[in-house]
Design a protein around this motif. Structure first.
Motif, short mmCIF file in Angstrom:
data_model
loop_
_atom_site.label_atom_id
_atom_site.label_comp_id
_atom_site.label_asym_id
_atom_site.label_seq_id
_atom_site.Cartn_x
_atom_site.Cartn_y
_atom_site.Cartn_z
N ILE A 131 0.81 -1.21 0.00
CA ILE A 131 0.00 0.00 0.00
C ILE A 131 0.85 1.27 0.00
O ILE A 131 0.46 2.31 -0.51
N GLY A 132 2.07 1.17 0.56
CA GLY A 132 2.94 2.33 0.61
C GLY A 132 3.37 2.83 -0.75
O GLY A 132 3.71 4.01 -0.93
N TYR A 133 3.37 1.95 -1.77
CA TYR A 133 3.79 2.34 -3.11
C TYR A 133 2.75 3.19 -3.83
O TYR A 133 3.03 3.74 -4.89
N TYR A 134 1.53 3.25 -3.29
CA TYR A 134 0.47 3.95 -3.98
C TYR A 134 0.31 5.40 -3.53
O TYR A 134 -0.71 6.02 -3.79
N PHE A 135 1.33 5.91 -2.88
CA PHE A 135 1.36 7.32 -2.51
C PHE A 135 2.39 8.01 -3.41
O PHE A 135 3.56 7.62 -3.42
N ILE A 140 10.13 2.77 -24.96
CA ILE A 140 9.20 3.86 -24.62
C ILE A 140 8.73 4.60 -25.86
O ILE A 140 8.26 5.73 -25.77
N ARG A 141 8.84 3.94 -27.00
CA ARG A 141 8.48 4.62 -28.25
C ARG A 141 7.01 5.01 -28.31
O ARG A 141 6.65 5.98 -28.95
N LYS A 142 6.15 4.25 -27.63
CA LYS A 142 4.72 4.56 -27.65
C LYS A 142 4.28 5.42 -26.47
O LYS A 142 3.14 5.83 -26.39
N THR A 143 5.21 5.67 -25.55
CA THR A 143 4.85 6.37 -24.31
C THR A 143 4.76 7.88 -24.55
O THR A 143 5.73 8.51 -24.97
N THR A 144 3.58 8.44 -24.25
CA THR A 144 3.38 9.88 -24.40
C THR A 144 3.34 10.60 -23.06
O THR A 144 3.58 11.80 -22.98
N PHE A 145 3.01 9.87 -21.98
CA PHE A 145 3.00 10.46 -20.65
C PHE A 145 3.65 9.50 -19.66
O PHE A 145 3.20 8.38 -19.49
N LEU A 146 4.71 9.96 -19.01
CA LEU A 146 5.42 9.16 -18.01
C LEU A 146 5.49 9.98 -16.73
O LEU A 146 6.13 11.03 -16.70
N ASP A 147 4.82 9.50 -15.68
CA ASP A 147 4.77 10.22 -14.42
C ASP A 147 6.19 10.40 -13.86
O ASP A 147 7.04 9.51 -13.98
N TYR A 148 6.40 11.53 -13.22
CA TYR A 148 7.72 11.82 -12.63
C TYR A 148 8.10 10.77 -11.58
O TYR A 148 9.28 10.48 -11.39
N ASP A 149 7.10 10.19 -10.90
CA ASP A 149 7.39 9.13 -9.93
C ASP A 149 8.10 7.96 -10.59
O ASP A 149 9.02 7.36 -10.03
N ILE A 150 7.66 7.59 -11.81
CA ILE A 150 8.27 6.47 -12.53
C ILE A 150 9.67 6.84 -13.00
O ILE A 150 10.58 6.02 -12.99
N VAL A 151 9.83 8.10 -13.39
CA VAL A 151 11.16 8.57 -13.80
C VAL A 151 12.14 8.41 -12.65
O VAL A 151 13.28 7.97 -12.83
N GLU A 152 11.71 8.74 -11.43
CA GLU A 152 12.60 8.60 -10.27
C GLU A 152 12.93 7.13 -10.01
O GLU A 152 14.07 6.81 -9.63
N GLU A 191 0.63 5.56 -21.49
CA GLU A 191 0.49 6.43 -20.33
C GLU A 191 0.83 5.65 -19.06
O GLU A 191 0.20 4.63 -18.76
N ILE A 192 1.84 6.11 -18.32
CA ILE A 192 2.29 5.45 -17.09
C ILE A 192 2.21 6.46 -15.95
O ILE A 192 2.77 7.54 -16.03
N THR A 193 1.51 6.09 -14.85
CA THR A 193 1.33 7.00 -13.72
C THR A 193 1.88 6.34 -12.45
O THR A 193 2.36 5.21 -12.46
N PHE A 194 1.75 7.07 -11.33
CA PHE A 194 2.26 6.53 -10.06
C PHE A 194 1.49 5.28 -9.63
O PHE A 194 1.97 4.52 -8.79
N LEU A 195 0.30 5.04 -10.21
CA LEU A 195 -0.44 3.83 -9.89
C LEU A 195 0.29 2.58 -10.38
O LEU A 195 0.00 1.47 -9.95
N ASN A 196 1.23 2.77 -11.32
CA ASN A 196 2.01 1.65 -11.83
C ASN A 196 3.32 1.43 -11.07
O ASN A 196 4.12 0.58 -11.44
N LYS A 197 3.55 2.22 -10.01
CA LYS A 197 4.83 2.15 -9.29
C LYS A 197 5.13 0.74 -8.79
O LYS A 197 6.24 0.23 -8.97
N ALA A 198 4.15 0.12 -8.16
CA ALA A 198 4.40 -1.18 -7.52
C ALA A 198 4.80 -2.24 -8.54
O ALA A 198 5.78 -2.97 -8.35
N SER A 199 4.05 -2.32 -9.66
CA SER A 199 4.34 -3.35 -10.66
C SER A 199 5.68 -3.13 -11.34
O SER A 199 6.46 -4.07 -11.55
#
Length: 525
Positions: free
Chosen positions: A104-108, A471-483, A445-453
Motif C-alpha cells: 500500500i505504501g507504493y500507492y502514494f 518507450i516509443r509509444k509512451t506519451t505520458f510518463l509520471d515523474y514518480d516512474i522517472v525517479e 500512459e504510465i502513472t504513479f499507480l504503476n509504481k508497484a508493478s
C-alpha cells in the motif's frame, strides 16, 4: 553490518541525542508515564532495528500516535489495559506483514511523500524555536501546530521575546554556529571531522557550558530547560517504575477497536516513513515493506509487554540518521542500546544537557528536509507535481501527518484523472531464454499507480542481464516512474545489468539521466 563503523557509530550518537527528548516529549503528549516513551525508543532501536530490512530507518514512539494514545488510555480506564491493546496491535501488524499488505505504501505519489518530509521539516524548525531561546512551556514531540495546553506553536513563538533564557540562547547559538562551521568547513579539511559529527561536539560543549553557567548569576539554566529523565535510586527502584499489561479485557470490543486503530495508523505511518526514508537514502536502498510491518509488529508486542508506547518507523529520527551519514542498521540498533544504557547508568549526566543545543541540532535537520531549493524544484516540475506537494505541506502543518498525507493523495488522484486519457495503462514484459535479454514495453500512459508493478519487475531482474526498455509509444510518463528508473540505474550497476533505452531516436545505452532524456523527448514531441 560492521563494515561502516566509522559512519554508523557517530550517526547512532546523533540519533540518540535527537531521540532522547522526543521519547520523553511524546510520552508527555500521550498522557503516559515518561519511562514508557524511553522504553519504546529502546525497543524501536534494538528489536525493530534488528529485524527490519531497512538500513537507515529508525523506529520509536511516534508523535502522530500521541492523540490516539491519550484518548485510548482515557477511554480504557488504565494504562495497563492500554498496554494489552498495544500487544494486540503488534499481533495485527504481524498479520499485515504475512498478508503482504506493505504494498500500500507504493500507492502514494512522490510529490506527497516529499510534501510530508517538507511539512515535517517546517514543523521541526518552528517547534524548536521556543526551546532554542529557552522557553519550554510546550512539550517536544508534537507533529502539528495545535496543542492541548492552550499554547500553540504560533503563540509560543510570539511569547519567546518575553521569556528568553540567556544561558539557553547562548548555548543554542553556539551549537548552531559550531555545527554549521563543522559541516561546511572543518569536514572538508580532515577525515577526523567527518568521523566525529559536529552535532555531537555541540551537545558535549553545550553540556559543559550549562554546568559552568549553573555557577554564574544571570546565566544559570533551570531544570525545566534541561533534558529530564527519571532517576531511580537503585536497580530495584528502576524495576518498580515498569508497568505491565492487564490482559483481563483483551478480548473485549473496546480493546480490539483501540488495537486495530493503533495497528492501522502505525502501519500507514511506518510505510510512508519507509517510502520517504528510501528517497533520502543516497545509496537508494529499498526497504522490504512486508518485512517492515512484521518487524514493527514484533516491536509493538515487546514494547507493550514491558510498559512501552506503540512504535513506528519515524521520519525525524530516520532523517537525522541519513544526515549523519549512517550506512547500515547498526546505527539504529546502537541508538537503542545507548538509550538503554543512559536510562539505567547515567540519567543524572544526561539531565545536564540543555534543550537549546538539541533544538539547534533539530533545526538543522528540519532545514535539510525543507530546503527552499526543493520548493523551486517542485514548482519547476509543473503543476501536477507542485499542487499535491504544496497542499500536503500546508495541511500537515495546520492539522497533522495523516490528514495531510491523505489530502495530498486525494489531490494526486484528481491530478491523474485530469491527465488521464482513454487508453489503458499496462506493462508488457518479454524474456529471451537464450540471450538473457529482457524486453519491457511501457504503455502510452504510465502513472504513479504503476509504481508497484514496475518496481517489482525491475527489482526481480536477474544479474548479468540486459534490459531493453521500449518507450516509443509512451506519451505520458509520471515523474514518480522517472525517479524509479533513475534509482534503478544506480542499482543496476551493482547487479551488472545493462540498460538500453529504445526511443524514436534509436537505442540509448545506460542513460545517465532519465529526467533530462524525457525533457528532450517532450520538447521534440
Amino acid at each position: 553490518m560492521f563494515k561502516y563503523l566509522k559512519n554508523d557509530i557517530p550517526a547512532s550518537i546523533v540519533v540518540f541525542f535527537v531521540a532522547l527528548p522526543l521519547c520523553l516529549g511524546i510520552a508527555l503528549a500521550s498522557d503516559a508515564p515518561p519511562l514508557s516513551g524511553l522504553i519504546a525508543g529502546i525497543i524501536g532501536g534494538i528489536v525493530v532495528g534488528s529485524i527490519s530490512g531497512s538500513k537507515i530507518g529508525v523506529s520509536g514512539p511516534a508523535a502522530g500516535l500521541a492523540a490516539i494514545v491519550a484518548g485510548a488510555i482515557a477511554s480504557l480506564g488504565s494504562f495497563e489495559i492500554f498496554l494489552s491493546a498495544v500487544v494486540l496491535a503488534g499481533v495485527i501488524q504481524l498479520l499485515f506483514g504475512i498478508l503482504k499488505m506493505g504494498v500500500i505504501g507504493y500507492y502514494f505519489p512522490n510529490s506527497v511523500i516529499k510534501g510530508m518530509l517538507t511539512g515535517i521539516g517546517i514543523i521541526i524548525i518552528l517547534k524548536q524555536i521556543p526551546h532554542f531561546f529557552g522557553y519550554d512551556l510546550e512539550a517536544e514531540g508534537a507533529d502539528s501546530f495545535l496543542e492541548q495546553s492552550g499554547e500553540n506553536t504560533f503563540s509560543a513563538i510570539a511569547h519567546v521575546i518575553d521569556n528568553i533564557t540567556l544561558g539557553s540562547l547562548i548555548i543554542g547559538v553556539l551549537g548552531l554556529v559550531l555545527i554549521l562551521f563543522w559541516d561546511t568547513i572543518l569536514s572538508k579539511k580532515h577525515a577526523i571531522f567527518k568521523i566525529i559529527q559536529g552535532s555531537l561536539v555541540a551537545v558535549l560543549i553545550g553540556t559543559i557550558l550549562q554546568i559552568l553557567f549553573s555557577k554564574t548569576q544571570g546565566l544559570a539554566i533551570e531544570g525545566k530547560h534541561l533534558v529530564q529523565i527519571p532517576v531511580p535510586e537503585n536497580l530495584s527502584e528502576f524495576g518498580s517504575l515498569l508497568r505491565f499489561p492487564n490482559f483481563e479485557q483483551v478480548f473485549t470490543m473496546d480493546v480490539f477497536v483501540v488495537a486495530f486503530t493503533l495497528a492501522l495508523v502505525a502501519s500507514l505511518e511506518t510505510l510512508l516513513s519507509v517510502e520517504a526514508t528510501d528517497k533520502l537514502d543516497p545509496d537508494k536502498n529499498i526497504t522490504p515493506p512486508n518485512r517492515e510491518l512484521f518487524a514493527q509488529g514484533v516491536g509493538n508486542m515487546v514494547s507493550g509487554l514491558i510498559g512501552g508506547l506503540p512504535v513506528t518507523q519515524v521520519i525525524v529520527r530516520s532523517s537525522a540518521n541519513v544526515q549523519s551519514n549512517a550506512k547500515t542498521k547498526l546505527s539504529a540498533i546502537l541508538h537503542g542500546i545507548l538509550l538503554l544504557v543512559a536510562v539505567i547508568a547515567i540519567p543524572n549526566v544526561l539531565n545536564h544537557i540543555p534543550k537549546s543545543v538539541l533544538a539547534a541540532v533539530l533545526i538543522l535537520v528540519g532545514f535539510k528536509l525543507a530546503k527552499p531549493s526543493l520548493f523551486k524544484k517542485m514548482f519547476a516540475l509543473g503543476w501536477t507535481q507542485f499542487v499535491p506537494f504544496i497542499v500536503t505541506v500546508i495541511v500537515i502543518i495546520f492539522t497533522n501527518l495523516l490528514i495531510g498525507i491523505f489530502t495530498g493523495l486525494a489531490i494526486g488522484v484528481i491530478v491523474i484523472l485530469v491527465k488521464s486519457y482513454q487508453n489503458s495503462m499496462f506493462l508488457n514484459k518479454k524474456e529471451s531464454e537464450t540471450d538473457n535479454i529482457i524486453e519491457m514495453t511501457f504503455a502510452e500512459e504510465i502513472t504513479f499507480l504503476n509504481k508497484a508493478s514496475i518496481q517489482k519487475e525491475l527489482f526481480n531482474l536477474p544479474e548479468n542481464s540486459r534490459l531493453e526498455l521500449d518507450i516509443r509509444k509512451t506519451t505520458f510518463l509520471d515523474y514518480d516512474i522517472v525517479e524509479i528508473l533513475e534509482d534503478f540505474v544506480v542499482q543496476a550497476k551493482n547487479k551488472n545489468i545493462f540498460v538500453h533505452l529504445k526511443s524514436e531516436r534509436g537505442i540509448v545505452d545506460n542513460p545517465a539521466s532519465f529526467i533530462e532524456f524525457f525533457k528532450l523527448k517532450k520538447q521534440s514531441t
